[in-house]
Design a protein around this motif. Structure first.
Motif, PDB file in Angstrom:
ATOM      1  N   GLN A 187       0.834  -1.199   0.000  1.00 27.06           N
ATOM      2  CA  GLN A 187       0.000   0.000   0.000  1.00 27.06           C
ATOM      3  C   GLN A 187       0.875   1.258   0.000  1.00 27.06           C
ATOM      4  O   GLN A 187       0.603   2.230  -0.706  1.00 27.06           O
ATOM      5  CB  GLN A 187      -0.917   0.015   1.228  1.00 27.06           C
ATOM      6  CG  GLN A 187      -1.885   1.208   1.241  1.00 27.06           C
ATOM      7  CD  GLN A 187      -2.872   1.133   2.385  1.00 27.06           C
ATOM      8  OE1 GLN A 187      -2.851   0.182   3.169  1.00 27.06           O
ATOM      9  NE2 GLN A 187      -3.740   2.116   2.496  1.00 27.06           N
ATOM     10  N   GLY A 188       1.963   1.234   0.770  1.00 23.96           N
ATOM     11  CA  GLY A 188       2.882   2.363   0.776  1.00 23.96           C
ATOM     12  C   GLY A 188       3.561   2.563  -0.564  1.00 23.96           C
ATOM     13  O   GLY A 188       3.841   3.691  -0.969  1.00 23.96           O
ATOM     14  N   ARG A 189       3.819   1.484  -1.269  1.00 23.91           N
ATOM     15  CA  ARG A 189       4.459   1.603  -2.576  1.00 23.91           C
ATOM     16  C   ARG A 189       3.538   2.274  -3.594  1.00 23.91           C
ATOM     17  O   ARG A 189       4.003   2.928  -4.516  1.00 23.91           O
ATOM     18  CB  ARG A 189       4.898   0.235  -3.080  1.00 23.91           C
ATOM     19  CG  ARG A 189       6.043  -0.347  -2.280  1.00 23.91           C
ATOM     20  CD  ARG A 189       6.687  -1.496  -3.012  1.00 23.91           C
ATOM     21  NE  ARG A 189       7.479  -2.296  -2.110  1.00 23.91           N
ATOM     22  CZ  ARG A 189       8.174  -3.363  -2.468  1.00 23.91           C
ATOM     23  NH1 ARG A 189       8.160  -3.755  -3.732  1.00 23.91           N
ATOM     24  NH2 ARG A 189       8.878  -4.041  -1.595  1.00 23.91           N
ATOM     25  N   ALA A 190       2.245   2.105  -3.435  1.00 24.51           N
ATOM     26  CA  ALA A 190       1.318   2.769  -4.353  1.00 24.51           C
ATOM     27  C   ALA A 190       1.456   4.282  -4.246  1.00 24.51           C
ATOM     28  O   ALA A 190       1.436   5.004  -5.249  1.00 24.51           O
ATOM     29  CB  ALA A 190      -0.121   2.334  -4.053  1.00 24.51           C
ATOM     30  N   GLY A 191       1.638   4.779  -3.032  1.00 24.39           N
ATOM     31  CA  GLY A 191       1.862   6.211  -2.844  1.00 24.39           C
ATOM     32  C   GLY A 191       3.169   6.672  -3.457  1.00 24.39           C
ATOM     33  O   GLY A 191       3.250   7.750  -4.051  1.00 24.39           O
ATOM     34  N   PHE A 192       4.199   5.844  -3.329  1.00 16.93           N
ATOM     35  CA  PHE A 192       5.490   6.157  -3.949  1.00 16.93           C
ATOM     36  C   PHE A 192       5.343   6.290  -5.462  1.00 16.93           C
ATOM     37  O   PHE A 192       5.899   7.203  -6.074  1.00 16.93           O
ATOM     38  CB  PHE A 192       6.500   5.056  -3.608  1.00 16.93           C
ATOM     39  CG  PHE A 192       7.584   4.882  -4.640  1.00 16.93           C
ATOM     40  CD1 PHE A 192       8.678   5.726  -4.656  1.00 16.93           C
ATOM     41  CD2 PHE A 192       7.496   3.879  -5.600  1.00 16.93           C
ATOM     42  CE1 PHE A 192       9.669   5.573  -5.601  1.00 16.93           C
ATOM     43  CE2 PHE A 192       8.485   3.716  -6.543  1.00 16.93           C
ATOM     44  CZ  PHE A 192       9.572   4.575  -6.551  1.00 16.93           C
ATOM     45  N   ARG A 193       4.596   5.405  -6.064  1.00 14.00           N
ATOM     46  CA  ARG A 193       4.458   5.413  -7.523  1.00 14.00           C
ATOM     47  C   ARG A 193       3.743   6.668  -8.009  1.00 14.00           C
ATOM     48  O   ARG A 193       4.016   7.172  -9.089  1.00 14.00           O
ATOM     49  CB  ARG A 193       3.725   4.156  -7.980  1.00 14.00           C
ATOM     50  CG  ARG A 193       4.546   2.896  -7.751  1.00 14.00           C
ATOM     51  CD  ARG A 193       3.729   1.634  -7.893  1.00 14.00           C
ATOM     52  NE  ARG A 193       4.481   0.497  -7.376  1.00 14.00           N
ATOM     53  CZ  ARG A 193       3.991  -0.723  -7.219  1.00 14.00           C
ATOM     54  NH1 ARG A 193       2.730  -0.978  -7.543  1.00 14.00           N
ATOM     55  NH2 ARG A 193       4.725  -1.687  -6.729  1.00 14.00           N
ATOM     56  N   ARG A 194       2.831   7.191  -7.216  1.00 11.39           N
ATOM     57  CA  ARG A 194       2.159   8.434  -7.606  1.00 11.39           C
ATOM     58  C   ARG A 194       3.125   9.617  -7.514  1.00 11.39           C
ATOM     59  O   ARG A 194       3.066  10.551  -8.312  1.00 11.39           O
ATOM     60  CB  ARG A 194       0.940   8.670  -6.710  1.00 11.39           C
ATOM     61  CG  ARG A 194      -0.228   7.731  -6.981  1.00 11.39           C
ATOM     62  CD  ARG A 194      -1.479   8.193  -6.253  1.00 11.39           C
ATOM     63  NE  ARG A 194      -1.327   8.136  -4.803  1.00 11.39           N
ATOM     64  CZ  ARG A 194      -1.620   7.066  -4.060  1.00 11.39           C
ATOM     65  NH1 ARG A 194      -2.076   5.964  -4.639  1.00 11.39           N
ATOM     66  NH2 ARG A 194      -1.473   7.095  -2.750  1.00 11.39           N
TER      67      ARG A 194
END
Length: 415
Positions: free
Chosen positions: A381-388
């Motif tokens: 879930q944290g990686r999704a924020g990184f990708r944005r």
């Protein structure tokens, strides 16, 4: 997307890259190539200027030339020149123009041709990737009265000194040290000269701010998947390392992984395998890895992305360097667990630390790999924020705002 909707609409950038940025099979090339594509996707036109090797294994293929020309708006280059007289002249002048910058000063006939192409391109800014094309970029910024943007990839003099310390052979140590002569002052001069500075690393930006460079902007690299999802099927692998296999820092990290970490892994998980994916390995390294029964190798592949996407666990053992390790950002674009040494997070926001497993000694690194093989990664879930956060649109907003604030360069008023 219409260019009128983008922050870079109307920008016509002359990008000076240290060498041909395609194939983007190592971190420095990939960083430059992805940024060029991101800038163009957001409305900018790009004239690419670069050096290239005219012979040997590093010489571009016809397919490489075709790919580059298809993905830029205009293109100029000249070959690396070597010779005893040139070498002597470059060494004697190194305190004013460091070695790698001196190799990128074109012959008069090449400079005249490039100048004519730049004039026809009608540039709005010069974009300097690292210090190596500093002489030509500064000259053209003055000649065409446009801003100079400087992209810092590393604190180069510290990075090259680190490579010298990591090199095994005395000859290599001396060669790396020669490249450092005059470099610290040259980098500082270019940053003071530039109308906008874009730094790859938060830590490096703080280093230069402590030496009087103000107004720099953090411009992180782009992970490959920030540009486009791969059309290639993932290549399954167990523990995967990827990287340029010529630079001493990568070699030092890889040999530590192979010699210190993996034997500890194999004591508890004898079925584990290490896959090494990299570019330009020496014959010595090829033989060294071929002797290891549980190590698989894939050299000089067109793209490492399928191997990264197919990994069960991603390993980053590199512990020498500066700037930002692009491999860390590529790893965070996957769903695989990541084990890295602390150096892998250098220059990135502190909050990203929670998205990786960090271990700096061999026992802890091995244990982290074993645990990562046994369980799914809990931090997706944290990686999704990184990708944005790390996107082409984000890069365009930073660059567009900084360039809009620049006044045209006339060679007057620069320190």
């Amino acid at each position: 997307m219409s260019t009128t909707e983008t922050p870079l609409a109307g920008q016509r950038l002359v990008v000076f890259a240290p060498d041909i940025p395609w194939p983007a099979n190592r971190g420095g090339r990939a960083d430059v190539w992805r940024r060029i594509q991101a800038l163009r996707s957001q409305g900018a036109a790009v004239l690419l200027v670069h050096l290239y090797e005219a012979g040997g294994p590093l010489s571009p293929t016809p397919a490489d030339w075709a790919h580059v020309k298809h993905h830029v708006d205009a293109h100029e280059c000249f070959p690396m020149k070597r010779g005893r007289a040139l070498t002597l002249r470059r060494l004697l002048n190194a305190r004013r123009v460091p070695w790698h910058a001196a190799t990128r000063v074109p012959e008069p006939v090449d400079e005249a041709r490039i100048r004519a192409a730049v004039q026809a391109f009608a540039p709005t800014a010069m974009w300097l990737e690292g210090p190596w094309f500093g002489e030509l970029a500064c000259k053209f910024a003055d000649a065409f009265a446009v801003p100079l943007a400087y992209r810092s990839h590393n604190v180069e003099h510290r990075y090259l000194l680190g490579q010298a310390r990591a090199a095994k052979r005395l000859r290599d140590q001396l060669a790396w040290r020669l490249t450092c002569v005059g470099l610290a002052g040259y980098e500082h001069m270019l940053m003071r000269r530039a109308d906008a500075v874009f730094d790859i690393s938060i830590d490096d930006m703080a280093f230069w701010q402590g030496r009087g460079i103000q107004g720099a902007h953090w411009l992180p690299p782009l992970p490959e998947m920030a540009m486009a999802a791969t059309a290639l099927a993932p290549v399954p692998g167990d523990i995967v390392f990827s990287g340029n296999l010529r630079t001493p820092n990568n070699l030092l990290g890889l040999r530590w992984l192979v010699g210190e970490v993996m034997p500890r892994v194999w004591q508890q998980a004898p079925e584990a395998r290490l896959r090494v994916v990299g570019s330009s390995p020496s014959a010595e390294l090829r033989d060294e890895l071929a002797r290891l029964a549980r190590v698989d190798t894939d050299f000089d592949v067109p793209s490492v992305q399928p191997f990264v996407l197919g990994a069960r666990v991603l390993a980053n053992p590199v512990f020498v360097g500066s700037g930002v390790q692009l491999k860390t950002l590529d790893m965070l674009s996957t769903d695989a667990p990541i084990v890295t040494r602390a150096q892998g997070l250098r220059g990135l926001p502190a909050e990203l630390r929670s998205l990786l497993r960090v271990a700096d000694d061999a026992d802890a690194f091995a244990q982290a790999l074993i645990e990562a093989r046994a369980a799914a990664d809990p931090w997706l879930q944290g990686r999704a924020g990184f990708r944005r956060q790390f996107s082409a649109a984000g890069i365009a907003q930073t660059v567009g705002a900084a360039l809009a604030a620049c006044r045209p360069s006339s060679g007057i008023g620069h320190s």
